[in-house]
Scaffold this motif. Structure first.
Motif, PDB file in Angstrom:
ATOM      1  N   ASP A   1       0.832  -1.210   0.000  1.00 39.96           N
ATOM      2  CA  ASP A   1       0.000   0.000   0.000  1.00 39.96           C
ATOM      3  C   ASP A   1       0.863   1.256   0.000  1.00 39.96           C
ATOM      4  O   ASP A   1       0.571   2.211  -0.693  1.00 39.96           O
ATOM      5  CB  ASP A   1      -0.930   0.013   1.224  1.00 39.96           C
ATOM      6  CG  ASP A   1      -2.194  -0.772   0.929  1.00 39.96           C
ATOM      7  OD1 ASP A   1      -2.337  -1.213  -0.238  1.00 39.96           O
ATOM      8  OD2 ASP A   1      -3.005  -0.954   1.847  1.00 39.96           O
TER       9      ASP A   1
ATOM     10  N   ASN B   1      -0.455  -3.014  -8.523  1.00 37.20           N
ATOM     11  CA  ASN B   1      -1.824  -2.593  -8.811  1.00 37.20           C
ATOM     12  C   ASN B   1      -1.972  -1.071  -8.817  1.00 37.20           C
ATOM     13  O   ASN B   1      -2.795  -0.503  -8.106  1.00 37.20           O
ATOM     14  CB  ASN B   1      -2.785  -3.228  -7.796  1.00 37.20           C
ATOM     15  CG  ASN B   1      -4.225  -3.144  -8.289  1.00 37.20           C
ATOM     16  OD1 ASN B   1      -4.469  -3.021  -9.494  1.00 37.20           O
ATOM     17  ND2 ASN B   1      -5.160  -3.193  -7.352  1.00 37.20           N
ATOM     18  N   VAL B   2      -1.103  -0.411  -9.612  1.00 41.70           N
ATOM     19  CA  VAL B   2      -1.137   1.050  -9.687  1.00 41.70           C
ATOM     20  C   VAL B   2      -1.492   1.469 -11.103  1.00 41.70           C
ATOM     21  O   VAL B   2      -1.052   0.838 -12.070  1.00 41.70           O
ATOM     22  CB  VAL B   2       0.244   1.637  -9.301  1.00 41.70           C
ATOM     23  CG1 VAL B   2       0.316   3.110  -9.653  1.00 41.70           C
ATOM     24  CG2 VAL B   2       0.494   1.437  -7.833  1.00 41.70           C
ATOM     25  N   ASP B   3      -2.285   2.516 -11.205  1.00 42.77           N
ATOM     26  CA  ASP B   3      -2.574   3.072 -12.518  1.00 42.77           C
ATOM     27  C   ASP B   3      -1.851   4.405 -12.644  1.00 42.77           C
ATOM     28  O   ASP B   3      -1.972   5.261 -11.782  1.00 42.77           O
ATOM     29  CB  ASP B   3      -4.080   3.317 -12.673  1.00 42.77           C
ATOM     30  CG  ASP B   3      -4.810   1.999 -12.779  1.00 42.77           C
ATOM     31  OD1 ASP B   3      -4.370   1.160 -13.581  1.00 42.77           O
ATOM     32  OD2 ASP B   3      -5.793   1.810 -12.041  1.00 42.77           O
ATOM     33  N   ILE B   4      -1.112   4.539 -13.701  1.00 40.90           N
ATOM     34  CA  ILE B   4      -0.406   5.806 -13.930  1.00 40.90           C
ATOM     35  C   ILE B   4      -0.885   6.409 -15.238  1.00 40.90           C
ATOM     36  O   ILE B   4      -0.988   5.709 -16.247  1.00 40.90           O
ATOM     37  CB  ILE B   4       1.120   5.584 -13.982  1.00 40.90           C
ATOM     38  CG1 ILE B   4       1.598   5.005 -12.650  1.00 40.90           C
ATOM     39  CG2 ILE B   4       1.839   6.895 -14.259  1.00 40.90           C
ATOM     40  CD1 ILE B   4       2.985   4.444 -12.707  1.00 40.90           C
TER      41      ILE B   4
ATOM     42  N   TYR C   1      -4.528   4.961 -18.982  1.00 40.70           N
ATOM     43  CA  TYR C   1      -3.676   4.648 -17.831  1.00 40.70           C
ATOM     44  C   TYR C   1      -2.752   3.493 -18.142  1.00 40.70           C
ATOM     45  O   TYR C   1      -3.103   2.572 -18.870  1.00 40.70           O
ATOM     46  CB  TYR C   1      -4.537   4.274 -16.628  1.00 40.70           C
ATOM     47  CG  TYR C   1      -5.196   5.462 -15.986  1.00 40.70           C
ATOM     48  CD1 TYR C   1      -4.568   6.174 -14.980  1.00 40.70           C
ATOM     49  CD2 TYR C   1      -6.453   5.870 -16.413  1.00 40.70           C
ATOM     50  CE1 TYR C   1      -5.175   7.268 -14.399  1.00 40.70           C
ATOM     51  CE2 TYR C   1      -7.065   6.965 -15.843  1.00 40.70           C
ATOM     52  CZ  TYR C   1      -6.417   7.665 -14.836  1.00 40.70           C
ATOM     53  OH  TYR C   1      -7.008   8.746 -14.268  1.00 40.70           O
TER      54      TYR C   1
ATOM     55  N   LEU D   1       4.231   5.614  -5.335  1.00 34.49           N
ATOM     56  CA  LEU D   1       4.256   5.617  -6.801  1.00 34.49           C
ATOM     57  C   LEU D   1       3.207   6.565  -7.352  1.00 34.49           C
ATOM     58  O   LEU D   1       3.459   7.340  -8.274  1.00 34.49           O
ATOM     59  CB  LEU D   1       3.993   4.209  -7.326  1.00 34.49           C
ATOM     60  CG  LEU D   1       5.204   3.435  -7.811  1.00 34.49           C
ATOM     61  CD1 LEU D   1       4.791   2.059  -8.292  1.00 34.49           C
ATOM     62  CD2 LEU D   1       5.933   4.191  -8.905  1.00 34.49           C
ATOM     63  N   GLN D   2       2.042   6.499  -6.724  1.00 35.12           N
ATOM     64  CA  GLN D   2       0.953   7.308  -7.247  1.00 35.12           C
ATOM     65  C   GLN D   2       1.182   8.808  -7.011  1.00 35.12           C
ATOM     66  O   GLN D   2       0.628   9.635  -7.711  1.00 35.12           O
ATOM     67  CB  GLN D   2      -0.377   6.867  -6.633  1.00 35.12           C
ATOM     68  CG  GLN D   2      -1.324   6.393  -7.695  1.00 35.12           C
ATOM     69  CD  GLN D   2      -2.378   5.442  -7.184  1.00 35.12           C
ATOM     70  OE1 GLN D   2      -2.570   5.287  -5.980  1.00 35.12           O
ATOM     71  NE2 GLN D   2      -3.059   4.787  -8.095  1.00 35.12           N
TER      72      GLN D   2
ATOM     73  N   LYS E   1       2.442   1.715  -3.276  1.00 40.80           N
ATOM     74  CA  LYS E   1       1.420   2.149  -4.216  1.00 40.80           C
ATOM     75  C   LYS E   1       1.189   3.651  -4.083  1.00 40.80           C
ATOM     76  O   LYS E   1       1.157   4.391  -5.069  1.00 40.80           O
ATOM     77  CB  LYS E   1       0.134   1.383  -3.899  1.00 40.80           C
ATOM     78  CG  LYS E   1      -0.928   1.498  -4.958  1.00 40.80           C
ATOM     79  CD  LYS E   1      -2.082   0.575  -4.597  1.00 40.80           C
ATOM     80  CE  LYS E   1      -3.330   1.018  -5.337  1.00 40.80           C
ATOM     81  NZ  LYS E   1      -4.470   0.172  -5.014  1.00 40.80           N
TER      82      LYS E   1
ATOM     83  N   HIS F   1      -1.218   0.413 -16.438  1.00 39.88           N
ATOM     84  CA  HIS F   1      -1.509  -0.382 -15.250  1.00 39.88           C
ATOM     85  C   HIS F   1      -0.301  -1.234 -14.899  1.00 39.88           C
ATOM     86  O   HIS F   1       0.195  -2.002 -15.713  1.00 39.88           O
ATOM     87  CB  HIS F   1      -2.722  -1.267 -15.514  1.00 39.88           C
ATOM     88  CG  HIS F   1      -3.173  -1.977 -14.288  1.00 39.88           C
ATOM     89  ND1 HIS F   1      -3.885  -1.353 -13.285  1.00 39.88           N
ATOM     90  CD2 HIS F   1      -2.982  -3.252 -13.886  1.00 39.88           C
ATOM     91  CE1 HIS F   1      -4.131  -2.216 -12.322  1.00 39.88           C
ATOM     92  NE2 HIS F   1      -3.593  -3.378 -12.657  1.00 39.88           N
TER      93      HIS F   1
END
Lengths: 297, 241
Positions: free
Chosen positions: A3, A141-144, A134, A9-10, A6, A136
């Protein structure tokens, strides 16, 4: 663990993206300061102009890439024109008014922007259509946002190009020489008027590029560049005013810090950034790169 | 054709201050001519104005070089006409290497191959510079910087070199060395030299003709032998009584 990673990164990627745009503006500020010991307050206005130009070209059916390229090149000439038409004229007669003149230019250009497009923020699908997808990353499990990645990549390419231009080409070396010692440069046959005009051109082009890159993220409005121009300057201070590489690093720090604090408590986002700026000015006036250009004056 | 370089009734104004008050002199091809005088006499102002490095607004009068009036032209254009100025205080580019500094001297030339050859020639002429090739200009000693400044001018293969105070701040032994080189440039390459100096003794021994500048006016002129024997010059500029 996942988490935290994540979250980081986000936050990091958009922060880095913002930082790259600040860095692009900071490069110009650093080059200008080193070359002629002035500050360009009109940078933000030119960023806005470039972003609007890029946006309206897209509205007329041009692709994202070609419109960005055209806007960037057009703003190169806007910068050259500003230097040759206004700044160098003032420099000749009363150099102390240059900074004030750039402030005036900023007001003029920004209001021209408002006059032409009004005070709307355009977040038309035309911009978003290409890069709103995005990326993925499965493992965390990150969307950029692709537009973030594109902005970072393009900024990076632009920065490396400027570096090579300044260090590996004859004209680039002449620009550095003219920045170090305009008097001697002139005696070597280097036209200092020309190197300064190109400095302004590069500064404006990089700003417009940054404006076009952030357009898809925040929407395009007449005043979009004001913050970017100012933060580019702030980033340049953090890195050591007058040092191009410092300006890039400083801009990235500001971008990331701003994004992280924006996540923690968004109303004070800008306050945190400015606090950082004050801390640097008071405790580390030469910045991260320990740039001494400030004293050479 | 007349003289290579000729100033007639040349004035320079720093705003209200009348720094050079209507001087006239000439330099012929192949000569070394020196302009001597005390601090503030207007020597550097004159030299920088010839090279186009002063504010054009302050220049009054005629400066003809190779038959063209160059008064008020900008420095980079004058440089194109085959005139190089080695300005006072050397002004090497501090954060460029010795080699890059020399490349900047040849900024106006596009024949890269020839330029590289000429840079090697400068290295032959000043071997010390070859040793320092990759060192930053700002880290050189005063004498080496002076060599670099002269070398930077030589790379452009000028017809006329303007030298401003090459002896400034250098140890006497190095000054002699530099002046021997200056004479060599003139004799071997046939380059014309206009030399501005405070060290009147060495300047008058190097040049063939001289002008004495005092408060912006030329007070004495003539051949260097005559100037060396002139009691007024001896008294005021050579420290003899």
């Amino acid at each position: 663990m996942n988490d935290t990673l994540k979250l980081i990164l986000q936050l990091m990627i958009p922060g880095l993206c913002l930082g790259c745009v600040y860095g692009l503006n900071g490069i110009g500020a650093a080059l200008l300061y080193k070359g002629s010991h002035t500050i360009n307050n009109a940078q933000g206005a030119v960023v806005g102009f470039g972003a609007l130009l890029g946006y309206s070209l897209q509205n007329r059916g041009l692709g994202l890439i070609s419109s960005t390229i055209i806007a960037t090149i057009a703003c190169f000439f806007v910068g050259v024109l500003l230097q040759v038409g206004v700044i160098s004229q003032i420099e000749k007669k009363a150099p102390i008014y240059v900074v004030i003149a750039t402030l005036a230019l900023s007001i003029v250009i920004t209001n021209a922007n408002y006059l032409i497009v009004g005070s709307y923020t355009y977040d038309s699908a035309v911009i978003l259509i290409n890069v709103s997808k995005y990326l993925h990353i499965d493992s965390v499990n990150v969307d950029i946002l692709w537009s973030n990645i594109v902005a970072i990549a393009v900024s990076f390419i632009a920065m490396v190009s400027v570096h090579f231009f300044l260090n590996k080409t004859k004209f680039g070396s002449a620009m550095r020489a003219a920045a170090m010692d305009p008097f001697a440069a002139e005696s070597c046959g280097i036209s200092v008027v020309k190197t300064r005009a190109v400095t302004w051109g590069i500064m404006s082009a990089l700003g417009a590029l940054g404006g076009c890159l952030t357009g898809p993220l925040f929407g395009v409005s007449a005043g979009i560049g004001i913050a970017a121009g100012a933060k580019g300057n702030t980033g340049a201070v953090l890195g050591g005013y007058g040092n191009m590489y410092g300006a890039i690093i400083g801009g990235m720090i500001i971008g990331i810090v701003e994004t992280i604090f924006g996540y923690i408590y968004s109303p004070y986002q800008t306050a945190f950034t400015n606090a950082l700026f004050l801390i640097f000015i008071l405790l580390l006036p030469h910045g991260i790169m320990n740039e001494k250009a400030i004293e050479e004056g | 054709m007349g003289h290579m370089l000729e100033l007639s009734d040349f004035h320079y104004y720093y705003g209200q201050i009348h720094a050079v008050k209507g001087i006239s002199f000439y330099v012929d091809e192949g000569e070394i001519v020196t302009l001597i005088g005390a601090n503030g006499a207007g020597k550097s102002t004159t030299l920088n104005s010839i090279a186009g490095l002063t504010r054009a607004l302050g220049v009054k009068g005629r400066i003809t070089y190779k038959g063209v009036d160059i008064a008020g032209k900008s420095g980079h254009n004058i440089c194109k006409m085959g005139m190089m100025a080695v300005v006072e205080g050397r002004h090497v580019f501090p954060q460029l290497t010795v080699y890059e500094n020399l490349r900047m001297g040849a900024y106006r030339r596009n024949d890269t191959k020839e330029v590289l050859k000429d840079i090697e020639e400068v290295f032959d002429f000043f071997p010390r510079l070859r040793e320092r090739r990759e060192q930053m200009g700002g880290t050189l000693s005063g004498g080496e910087q002076q060599m670099l400044a002269i070398g930077r001018a030589l790379v452009n293969k000028p017809d006329l070199i303007l030298l401003d105070e090459p002896s400034l701040g250098l140890a006497p032994i190095i000054v002699e060395d530099i002046f021997r080189k200056i004479k060599e440039i003139n004799e071997v390459n046939g380059t014309t030299i206009l030399l501005v100096e405070q060290n009147s003794n060495i300047a008058l021994h190097t040049a063939s003709r001289g002008y004495v500048l005092q408060n912006g006016e030329i007070v004495i002129e003539g051949k260097c032998e005559d100037l060396l024997n002139d009691p007024k010059v001896q008294h005021a500029y050579l420290g003899l009584t």
